[in-house]
Design an enzyme around this catalytic site. Structure first.
Site: not given
Length: 138
Positions: A50-52
């Site tokens: 969910g983190c770029q």
């Protein structure tokens, strides 16, 4: 220091800066102070989805508290990790679960971060809360 005291201290520190460029630089500086994360923890098992950017969070129980080690390959995200750690690191599972993530709104982070960074921040917080929930259940 309690979580409430940690939040109040962060809010006071952010208040010293007149604009968001200075606050971003402060966040980046906080990230530079994170202890290095061992390479053996920079693996898929500890990567936060969910983190770029790449974000890894490793945790362990130390007595009654949960200790988190974390880092990112992006400077601003590492700074966000440092902010999260100031509030949630080395706390009991119960204290983590009783601490709402309202500090990030009070700091103005949610309205000044890009949508992808906001998603990443929420993914990190969700992970910390999930760890605390598992630990609280035993």
């Amino acid at each position: 220091m309690s979580t409430e005291q940690a939040k109040a201290e962060l809010i006071e520190e952010f208040g010293f800066f007149d604009n968001w460029m200075d606050r971003y630089q402060y966040i980046i500086d906080l990230g530079r102070e994170l202890p290095p994360l061992p390479d053996e923890w920079k693996v898929a098992q500890y990567r936060i989805e969910g983190c770029q950017s790449n974000v890894w969070i490793h945790h362990q129980r130390e007595g009654d508290v949960l200790h988190f080690d974390a880092t990112s390959d992006a400077a601003i995200v590492a700074g966000l990790i440092a902010v999260v750690m100031r509030i949630y690191n080395d706390r009991s599972a119960e204290e983590i679960l009783a601490t709402p993530p309202d500090a990030f709104k009070q700091l103005g982070l949610e309205q000044h971060l890009s949508p992808t960074r906001n998603n990443g921040l929420h993914a990190m917080l969700a992970h910390i809360y999930q760890v605390a929930e598992r630990e609280a259940r035993g």
